[in-house]
Motif scaffolding. Structure first.
Motif, PDB file in Angstrom:
ATOM      1  N   LEU A 125       0.821  -1.215   0.000  1.00  0.00           N
ATOM      2  CA  LEU A 125       0.000   0.000   0.000  1.00  0.00           C
ATOM      3  C   LEU A 125       0.853   1.261   0.000  1.00  0.00           C
ATOM      4  N   PHE A 126       1.904   1.283   0.803  1.00  0.00           N
ATOM      5  CA  PHE A 126       2.785   2.453   0.832  1.00  0.00           C
ATOM      6  C   PHE A 126       3.475   2.641  -0.517  1.00  0.00           C
ATOM      7  N   LEU A 127       3.916   1.537  -1.116  1.00  0.00           N
ATOM      8  CA  LEU A 127       4.589   1.634  -2.408  1.00  0.00           C
ATOM      9  C   LEU A 127       3.663   2.255  -3.449  1.00  0.00           C
ATOM     10  N   THR A 128       2.448   1.734  -3.544  1.00  0.00           N
ATOM     11  CA  THR A 128       1.494   2.247  -4.531  1.00  0.00           C
ATOM     12  C   THR A 128       1.104   3.699  -4.238  1.00  0.00           C
ATOM     13  N   SER A 129       0.851   3.994  -2.969  1.00  0.00           N
ATOM     14  CA  SER A 129       0.398   5.336  -2.598  1.00  0.00           C
ATOM     15  C   SER A 129       1.475   6.387  -2.853  1.00  0.00           C
ATOM     16  N   ILE A 130       2.699   6.109  -2.434  1.00  0.00           N
ATOM     17  CA  ILE A 130       3.773   7.094  -2.587  1.00  0.00           C
ATOM     18  C   ILE A 130       4.094   7.312  -4.063  1.00  0.00           C
ATOM     19  N   ASN A 131       4.105   6.240  -4.839  1.00  0.00           N
ATOM     20  CA  ASN A 131       4.364   6.416  -6.271  1.00  0.00           C
ATOM     21  C   ASN A 131       3.254   7.225  -6.940  1.00  0.00           C
ATOM     22  N   SER A 132       2.017   6.972  -6.549  1.00  0.00           N
ATOM     23  CA  SER A 132       0.902   7.737  -7.124  1.00  0.00           C
ATOM     24  C   SER A 132       0.996   9.215  -6.760  1.00  0.00           C
ATOM     25  N   ILE A 133       1.318   9.480  -5.502  1.00  0.00           N
ATOM     26  CA  ILE A 133       1.457  10.880  -5.061  1.00  0.00           C
ATOM     27  C   ILE A 133       2.602  11.572  -5.796  1.00  0.00           C
ATOM     28  N   THR A 134       3.719  10.869  -5.945  1.00  0.00           N
ATOM     29  CA  THR A 134       4.884  11.478  -6.588  1.00  0.00           C
ATOM     30  C   THR A 134       4.615  11.780  -8.064  1.00  0.00           C
ATOM     31  N   ILE A 135       3.998  10.841  -8.765  1.00  0.00           N
ATOM     32  CA  ILE A 135       3.695  11.066 -10.183  1.00  0.00           C
ATOM     33  C   ILE A 135       2.683  12.201 -10.350  1.00  0.00           C
ATOM     34  N   ALA A 136       1.693  12.256  -9.460  1.00  0.00           N
ATOM     35  CA  ALA A 136       0.710  13.349  -9.528  1.00  0.00           C
ATOM     36  C   ALA A 136       1.372  14.698  -9.290  1.00  0.00           C
TER      37      ALA A 136
END
Length: 431
Positions: A125-136
């Motif tokens: 969950l952290f991996l997916t969430s942080i990557n999504s936030i960073t790309i956004a």
């Protein structure tokens, strides 16, 4: 007394049979409550006789074990209730204590397995969430650069990108500190080792003559596992970036050898002792040293990635905040920093947590600990000067061979070739 009579006539054949059933309406007398009785035969005596008989058939042992375990549980439970005087049967107390420890190990194994699943979910969950936030955030920084003049859209995009990068930086600092993939590997190892300890206690109860020393040894192993693989995160969490790398230790420092009956011929010889010493040398020189080296390499990579990720998101946050500020040259560098640093941070985060570098480090360190345990097991056996007090040589040799993933003949060949300086063979074939 009233009597009810019923007659049923069957005409399926020429001969008619009459079935009469008479039901007497009286109430049967209640039976006295059955009181469970202890086995007529002393459990300890039966265990000793079984052991003396020398059962070698797996089928026979498997058939007898459930019966003995049920009897032991009945005796232990009855003793705890106070139905039997424990002073008359001192071994009953030992059996009851071993059952308490066995139940505790089963509970801990389930606990660690559940927490392992939870912490593995954390990592995903952290991996997916942080990557999504960073790309956004990187996308918003790039869109802010397209706004040619200062206005509400530019401010909104810059502010959103900066806030997202700041949130990603904070989350990365936390997740890199606790390393969820490494936490999951710790709990995975703990669940396996508690199941292993549970099986050892079952074996002692089913086949051995348990003593107070067995209870103390099992208790120390439980406490050692609790210390090696703590459940809480705050205060007792293992250091994820230790200054020095050492093999994992999950057993009591002062291991106690189980006392064996004296036997003049126990299968031991000078040749076997020398072979075991050679295997210990191979373990120290090759297996332990190699896995400690790999642990250090994995730790170095993990440390670099843990520092690089938050650093890149922090720089990206600064770059996105400076978009549209100052000269066009400064503005172009700010856009470059806000977008490229964010993308690189996403890549680093994927390498670290998607690749589960922390788990790899813990796996290597645990493997080195396993070889250290085998080394200590061999040394503690050889330390007993009198061969008659040692474990049976054939059983000991087979156990060492199984732990190293070899046959007995391969184990002997390893000991024979270990003295050659050009030998590059490792002791274990499992890892």
């Amino acid at each position: 007394m009233s009597t009810l009579q019923a007659s049923t006539f069957l005409s399926s054949s020429p001969c008619k049979r009459v079935i009469q059933a008479t039901l007497h309406g009286h109430v049967p007398k209640p039976r006295s409550a059955a009181i469970p009785k202890l086995p007529a035969r002393d459990l300890v005596e039966e265990l000793m006789n079984m052991r003396a008989a020398g059962y070698t058939s797996t089928t026979t042992t498997t058939q007898l074990q459930p019966k003995l375990v049920r009897q032991a549980r009945t005796v232990a439970t009855t003793t705890k209730r106070g139905d039997v005087d424990a002073d008359d049967h001192p071994n009953f107390t030992v059996i009851a204590e071993l059952y308490e420890i066995m139940e505790a190990t089963a509970d801990r194994a389930e606990m660690h397995a559940n927490i392992e699943k939870q912490r593995n979910n954390w990592n995903n969950l952290f991996l997916t969430s942080i990557n999504s936030i960073t790309i956004a955030a990187a996308t918003m920084a790039a869109l802010a650069a397209t706004c040619g003049e200062v206005g509400t859209p530019l401010v909104a995009l810059k502010l959103s990108s900066t806030l997202l990068y700041s949130a990603a930086t904070g989350m990365l600092l936390v997740i890199n500190k606790i390393q969820p993939s490494q936490l999951a590997e710790e709990q995975r190892n703990a669940a396996r080792l508690f199941k292993q300890l549970n099986g050892q206690i079952r074996t002692i109860l089913a086949l051995g003559n348990p003593t107070a020393m067995d209870v103390k040894d099992a208790m120390e192993k439980v406490l050692a596992l609790d210390k090696a693989y703590p459940l809480p995160l705050l205060g007792t969490m293992l250091d994820k970036f230790p200054a020095t790398v050492e093999p994992s230790v999950w057993w009591p420092q002062q291991q106690k050898r189980r006392s064996h009956r004296r036997a003049e011929k126990n299968g031991w010889s000078g040749k076997l002792e020398e072979e075991m010493k050679q295997i210990v040398e191979v373990l120290k020189r090759k297996d332990i040293q190699e896995y400690v080296r790999l642990s250090k390499l994995a730790l170095k990579v993990s440390r670099i990635l843990a520092i690089t990720g938050p650093l890149l998101t922090g720089l990206a946050a600064v770059g996105s905040a400076l978009v549209g500020v100052g000269s066009p040259l400064h503005g172009s560098w700010a856009v470059f920093l806000g977008v490229v640093a964010g993308v690189m941070a996403s890549v680093v985060n994927t390498l670290e947590h998607g690749g589960q570098v922390g788990m790899v480090f813990e796996m290597y360190r645990s493997s080195a600990g396993f070889f250290r345990l085998v080394e200590g097991y061999i040394k503690s056996t050889l330390k007993e000067g009198k061969a008659g007090r040692r474990e049976n040589a054939e059983l000991f040799e087979m156990r060492v061979a199984l732990q190293l993933g070899r046959s007995i003949s391969e184990l002997r060949d390893l000991a024979a070739s270990s003295s050659a300086s050009s030998s590059r063979e490792f002791a274990s074939k499992l890892f």
